[in-house]
Scaffold this motif. Structure first.
Motif, PDB file in Angstrom:
ATOM      1  N   TRP A   1       0.828  -1.208   0.000  1.00 49.55           N
ATOM      2  CA  TRP A   1       0.000   0.000   0.000  1.00 49.55           C
ATOM      3  C   TRP A   1       0.865   1.263   0.000  1.00 49.55           C
ATOM      4  N   THR A   2       1.924   1.252   0.805  1.00 48.00           N
ATOM      5  CA  THR A   2       2.826   2.407   0.861  1.00 48.00           C
ATOM      6  C   THR A   2       3.503   2.634  -0.487  1.00 48.00           C
ATOM      7  N   LYS A   3       3.943   1.531  -1.104  1.00 45.69           N
ATOM      8  CA  LYS A   3       4.602   1.638  -2.399  1.00 45.69           C
ATOM      9  C   LYS A   3       3.664   2.245  -3.441  1.00 45.69           C
TER      10      LYS A   3
ATOM     11  N   THR B   1       3.357  10.505  -6.822  1.00 49.55           N
ATOM     12  CA  THR B   1       4.378  11.057  -7.721  1.00 49.55           C
ATOM     13  C   THR B   1       3.826  11.251  -9.124  1.00 49.55           C
ATOM     14  N   VAL B   2       3.110  10.247  -9.627  1.00 51.42           N
ATOM     15  CA  VAL B   2       2.565  10.336 -10.981  1.00 51.42           C
ATOM     16  C   VAL B   2       1.511  11.434 -11.070  1.00 51.42           C
ATOM     17  N   MET B   3       0.711  11.591 -10.026  1.00 50.12           N
ATOM     18  CA  MET B   3      -0.296  12.660 -10.031  1.00 50.12           C
ATOM     19  C   MET B   3       0.368  14.035 -10.036  1.00 50.12           C
ATOM     20  N   LEU B   4       1.415  14.207  -9.239  1.00 47.76           N
ATOM     21  CA  LEU B   4       2.149  15.474  -9.245  1.00 47.76           C
ATOM     22  C   LEU B   4       2.776  15.726 -10.611  1.00 47.76           C
TER      23      LEU B   4
ATOM     24  N   ALA C   1      10.071  -0.794  -9.139  1.00 50.17           N
ATOM     25  CA  ALA C   1       9.934  -1.142  -7.720  1.00 50.17           C
ATOM     26  C   ALA C   1      10.176  -2.630  -7.489  1.00 50.17           C
ATOM     27  N   LYS C   2       9.765  -3.474  -8.435  1.00 49.05           N
ATOM     28  CA  LYS C   2       9.953  -4.920  -8.287  1.00 49.05           C
ATOM     29  C   LYS C   2      11.412  -5.325  -8.431  1.00 49.05           C
ATOM     30  N   HIS C   3      12.129  -4.671  -9.351  1.00 52.68           N
ATOM     31  CA  HIS C   3      13.483  -5.114  -9.654  1.00 52.68           C
ATOM     32  C   HIS C   3      14.550  -4.426  -8.808  1.00 52.68           C
ATOM     33  N   ASP C   4      14.495  -3.112  -8.747  1.00 53.85           N
ATOM     34  CA  ASP C   4      15.575  -2.375  -8.099  1.00 53.85           C
ATOM     35  C   ASP C   4      15.155  -1.668  -6.823  1.00 53.85           C
ATOM     36  N   GLY C   5      13.911  -1.794  -6.465  1.00 53.78           N
ATOM     37  CA  GLY C   5      13.451  -1.064  -5.288  1.00 53.78           C
ATOM     38  C   GLY C   5      13.141   0.374  -5.645  1.00 53.78           C
ATOM     39  N   LEU C   6      12.144   0.896  -4.985  1.00 52.47           N
ATOM     40  CA  LEU C   6      11.710   2.260  -5.270  1.00 52.47           C
ATOM     41  C   LEU C   6      11.364   2.922  -3.950  1.00 52.47           C
ATOM     42  N   ASP C   7      11.967   4.064  -3.703  1.00 57.40           N
ATOM     43  CA  ASP C   7      11.688   4.772  -2.460  1.00 57.40           C
ATOM     44  C   ASP C   7      11.366   6.223  -2.766  1.00 57.40           C
ATOM     45  N   LYS C   8      11.143   6.986  -1.715  1.00 59.66           N
ATOM     46  CA  LYS C   8      10.755   8.384  -1.878  1.00 59.66           C
ATOM     47  C   LYS C   8      11.843   9.193  -2.560  1.00 59.66           C
ATOM     48  N   LYS C   9      13.093   8.849  -2.304  1.00 57.79           N
ATOM     49  CA  LYS C   9      14.197   9.596  -2.893  1.00 57.79           C
ATOM     50  C   LYS C   9      14.211   9.455  -4.415  1.00 57.79           C
ATOM     51  N   LYS C  10      14.020   8.245  -4.884  1.00 56.62           N
ATOM     52  CA  LYS C  10      14.037   8.025  -6.329  1.00 56.62           C
ATOM     53  C   LYS C  10      12.826   8.665  -7.002  1.00 56.62           C
TER      54      LYS C  10
END
Length: 714
Positions: free
Chosen positions: A15-17, A24-27, A307-316
C-alpha cells in the motif's frame, strides 16, 4: 499469529509503495498540465467591431470558413451563363430557303431567254407585263414560307439582276447568314444578327438595288436557332460549384494586422476561429487531459516494474519529479523565444533528463521518459497553435535523448559523459540536416550553420548540466549513482586507507570478496559496481580491534585462546554494527551502510558456539548469532555468501577444484537452509548461476602453479 503479522506487514508495504507511485505520478500529471495547457488553449481578445487591432492576431486553428465558401460558390453559380442548344436543322433550313430563291431566279432567267422573243413595243403594250408574268412564275416555284415573307420588290430586283451579280449575291448572303447562325441566334439577338448580315452586305461592291434586295432577303433568312437548355445549364452550375475549393483559414494565418480596422468580415473570422473572450473552447483541454492520463498509466506501469526489480523509495520518486521539472522548465523557457525563423528548440539540452535518469535510476525508465519528454516537447513548441504538434521538435528531442542513453554506456569514469556529449552532438547535427533536406527547399551552406550550432550547444549543455546537477541529487536526495560509487572505490579514500594501514589482512580479504561479489552480481544482472564498493567497506568495523580477527593475526598469538567464548562472540558479532556506525559517521550512502550491517545476517558463530557447548550443553544459539538484519538486496546477499566462501577457501592448504566446488556448495546451501536468503529477491536459478560463477572465479585465483626447483647450495 505471527503469519498474520507478516501478512499485515506485506499489505502495508504494498500500500505504501502504490501510494508513493500514485502521488508522484499525479504530481507529474499536474506539472505537465500546467506547463502545456497554454499551448492547447488559444489566446482570446476583447475586441469590438470597427475598432483598430492592438496587435497582429493569427488563427490558432485550421478550419473551413463555410460562410465564405458558400458565398464564393453562390457567386460562381451565378456567373455561369445559360446554356443553349443550336439547331443545325433550322440553320440548314434557312440556307436552303436562300438557295431556293436564287436557284429559282436563275432558272427563270435562263428559260426566259431561250423561249421568249421580245415583242415590238407599241404605245398600247404594257412594258411591265412580262416581268410581272415572270414574277408570278417565280412565286409559283417558291415555297409558301418564302412568298409569304418576302415582298415582290425584293424578288423583282433579283429577277432583274445580271447573272454574275446574282451569283456573287448568292455567295455573299449564304456565307453571311451561315456565319451568324452557326454561332446561334437567340430570340433577343435576332436584330443584332440581322444587323451583322446587313453590315457585311453594305461593305460589298454590289449595286444598291441588289444590296436592298439582299437586305430584305436576309431579314427573312435570319431566324432564331438557339434555344435554352435547362439540363446543360444545371450541369454547368453544378460543375462550377464543385470547382470551388473550400475557403480554409490555416493555423498561424494572419487574420488582422496591428492597427488594421476590425471590419464585419474580420470580426466574423475572429469569431469563427474562437479568439474572442466569449468563445473559450474546452475540447483541447479535454484532449490534453486524455494524453496526460495515458502518460500517467505508462509511468505507473514502469515505476511498478522498477519497484519490483531495483526497489523504489521516496528519494528516487523525488528525483524523477525534479528531473522532469528541470526538463520541462528548460523547454518552456526556450519556447518563449522560439519563432518560425529562429528555431531555438534545437539548442534545448533536453538530454540532461535521460542522462540523469539513467545514472541515478534505470536505463529502461530513461528510455520511457525520453519518449514522454519528446511528446511534451512537440506540444510545448507548437507555437501555441491548438491541435498542432511540432513533429520536428519531438523527433529531435527523442533522437538526442536516445543517443545520450546509448553513448553513455556503462559508466566507468567521469569522462563517459563527455564522450556521450560528442556522440549526441553528431546525432543532433544529423537529425537537423535530415529536417533541412526533407523540406525540399534549396539552402546555402551557411543556412546549416545556425541550427547545427544549436545542436552542438544542446549536446554540451546536456553534459555540463548533468555533471553539475548529479552531485545535488546524490547529496540532496541521497541517491547512489555510479559516479559516487566510482569515487568511493578509489584506494585513497580515508576509510580504505584506514583499513589498509590498521587491518591489512582485512583489506586483502575485502578486495577478494569485492572481486567475487562483483563477478557474481554481473552474472545475474545485479549491480556489480555496488557490490564491489560495498565489499570494500563491509568489514570496516574490524579496524576497531583488528587483531581479534584471524586474517590480521600475523605472527601474534590468537587472543581468543584466552577469552571466554561469549566475550569472543561479542567482539566478533559487533564488527558489522561498528562498521555501520563508522560509515554513517563518514556520511556514506545508505546502501553501503546496509551492506555492512547485513553481510552476516543472523548467521551463527559456529566455532565459539560449539566451544561453549562443550562446556555447557544448555547453551542457546541466540547468544552466538548475529542480530541481523538478514540481507535485503541481491548485492548484500552475494557479499554475505562471498565473504564466507573467500575465508573458507583461503583456509585451505591445497585448494583443489573439487574442494572449491564442495566448499562453495556447502556455504550456499547452509545460507539457504539457515534462512539467510529469505528476505532478498534471489531466485534458485540465480543461486545456481552464482554458485557456478564463484567456483570459476576461485579456480582462476587458485590455479595450479609450476613448482620451480630450489637450487642447492654448493
Amino acid at each position: 499469529m505471527k503469519w498474520l503479522h507478516h501478512i499485515a506487514s506485506f499489505i502495508k508495504t504494498i500500500w505504501t509503495k502504490w501510494m508513493m507511485i500514485l502521488l508522484t505520478v499525479m504530481l507529474f500529471g499536474i506539472l505537465v498540465f500546467l506547463v502545456t495547457v497554454p499551448n492547447v488553449l488559444s489566446e482570446t481578445y476583447d475586441i469590438e467591431r470597427f475598432t483598430s487591432a492592438n496587435e497582429t492576431i493569427r488563427s490558432p486553428v485550421t478550419l473551413e470558413n463555410e460562410q465564405e465558401t458558400e458565398r464564393k460558390t453562390r457567386k460562381a453559380v451565378q456567373s455561369v451563363e445559360d446554356r443553349f442548344n443550336i439547331s443545325s436543322e433550322i440553320t440548314e433550313e434557312r440556307i436552303a430557303y436562300i438557295e431556293e430563291v436564287f436557284d429559282a431566279v436563275t432558272m427563270l432567267n435562263q428559260t426566259g431567254n431561250q423561249h421568249h422573243e421580245p415583242e415590238p413595243a407599241n404605245e398600247n403594250t404594257n412594258d411591265k407585263a412580262e416581268p410581272r408574268n415572270k414574277l408570278d412564275r417565280l412565286k409559283q416555284l417558291l415555297s409558301p414560307e418564302i412568298t409569304e415573307s418576302i415582298n415582290d420588290g425584293v424578288l423583282n430586283e433579283l429577277l432583274n439582276a445580271e447573272p454574275e451579280e446574282l451569283e456573287r449575291a448568292r455567295e455573299l448572303l449564304v456565307s453571311s447568314v451561315n456565319n451568324v447562325m452557326e454561332d446561334g441566334i437567340r430570340a433577343e439577338n435576332i436584330q443584332r444578327a440581322q444587323s451583322d448580315v446587313n453590315q457585311s452586305i453594305q461593305f460589298t461592291d454590289l449595286s444598291q438595288e441588289m444590296k436592298t434586295a439582299l437586305t430584305g432577303l436576309a431579314e427573312f433568312a435570319v431566324a432564331e436557332n438557339s434555344f435554352f437548355d435547362a439540363e446543360k445549364t444545371a450541369e454547368a452550375r453544378k460543375e462550377a460549384a464543385n470547382n470551388i475549393d473550400p475557403v480554409v483559414i490555416r493555423a498561424g494565418e494572419v487574420i488582422v494586422r496591428e492597427g488594421e480596422t476590425i471590419t464585419n468580415e474580420i470580426y466574423e473570422e475572429l469569431e469563427l476561429v474562437g479568439v474572442l473572450d466569449n468563445q473559450l473552447n474546452m475540447f483541447p483541454v479535454i484532449g490534453l487531459a486524455l494524453l496526460i492520463f495515458l502518460i500517467m498509466i505508462v509511468l505507473i506501469y514502469e515505476l511498478n516494474i522498477l519497484a519490483k526489480h531495483d526497489g523504489l523509495d521516496k528519494k528516487k520518486l523525488a528525483a524523477i519529479f525534479f528531473i522532469s521539472l528541470i526538463v520541462m522548465a528548460l523547454m518552456k523557457i526556450a519556447s518563449l523565444y522560439t519563432t518560425s525563423v529562429n528555431q531555438l528548440f534545437f539548442a534545448v539540452p533536453v538530454a540532461v533528463g535521460a542522462l540523469l535518469v539513467k545514472q541515478l535510476l534505470d536505463e529502461r525508465l530513461a528510455v520511457v521518459l525520453s519518449i514522454v519528454y519528446a511528446i511534451l516537447g512537440s506540444i510545448i513548441f507548437n507555437g501555441q497553435i491548438p491541435g498542432s504538434l511540432n513533429v520536428e521538435a519531438g523527433l529531435y528531442f527523442l533522437f538526442s535523448q536516445i543517443a545520450g542513453i546509448i553513448f553513455i554506456g556503462n559508466v566507468k569514469d567521469r569522462l563517459a559523459v563527455l564522450k556521450a556529449g560528442f556522440g549526441m552532438a553528431v546525432i543532433n547535427i544529423i537529425t537537423i540536416l535530415l529536417f533541412l533536406f526533407l523540406s525540399i527547399e534549396k539552402y546555402a551552406w551557411t543556412d546549416f550553420l545556425q541550427p547545427s550550432g544549436y545542436g552542438v550547444i544542446a549536446a554540451f549543455l546536456s553534459v555540463v548540466l548533468t555533471i553539475g546537477l548529479l552531485p545535488f541529487f546524490e547529496t540532496g536526495l541521497g541517491i547512489l549513482s555510479d559516479y559516487k560509487l566510482l569515487s568511493l572505490a578509489k584506494p585513497n579514500h580515508p576509510l580504505l586507507r584506514k583499513i589498509l594501514t590498521e587491518a591489512p589482512g582485512t583489506y586483502h580479504h575485502s578486495v577478494m570478496v569485492a572481486n567475487l561479489s562483483e563477478t557474481a552480481c554481473e552474472a545475474i544482472g545485479a549491480n556489480g559496481l555496488l557490490a564491489r564498493v560495498g565489499a570494500y567497506y563491509h568489514d570496516v568495523g574490524k579496524s576497531i580491534a583488528p587483531h581479534y580477527f584471524i586474517e590480521n593475526q600475523m605472527a601474534i598469538k590468537n587472543p581468543h585462546d584466552v577469552l571466554d567464548p561469549y566475550q569472543s562472540a561479542d567482539i566478533i558479532i559487533s564488527h558489522p554494527y561498528d562498521g555501520a556506525r563508522i560509515l554513517k559517521d563518514h556520511k556514506m550512502p545508505k546502501e553501503i551502510v546496509d551492506i555492512a550491517m547485513q553481510h552476516h545476517g543472523t548467521t551463527l558463530l559456529k566455532y565459539f558456539y560449539h566451544k561453549e557447548r562443550e562446556k555447557n550443553k544448555l547453551t542457546k544459539e541466540e547468544a552466538f548469532r548475529y542480530p541481523g538484519p538478514k540481507p535485503q538486496t541481491k548485492e548484500a546477499a552475494l557479499i554475505c555468501i562471498c565473504d564466507s566462501v573467500e575465508a573458507a577457501v583461503r583456509s585451505l592448504t591445497e585448494p583443489t577444484e573439487d574442494k572449491i566446488e564442495e566448499i562453495v556448495a556447502s556455504i550456499v546451501n547452509d545460507r539457504l537452509m539457515d534462512g539467510q536468503l529469505n528476505e532478498c529477491p534471489l531466485t534458485l536459478k540465480e543461486l545456481d548461476e552464482v554458485h557456478r560463477t564463484i567456483c570459476e572465479t576461485l579456480k582462476g585465483f587458485f590455479h595450479s602453479r609450476i613448482q620451480y626447483p630450489i637450487k642447492e647450495a654448493k
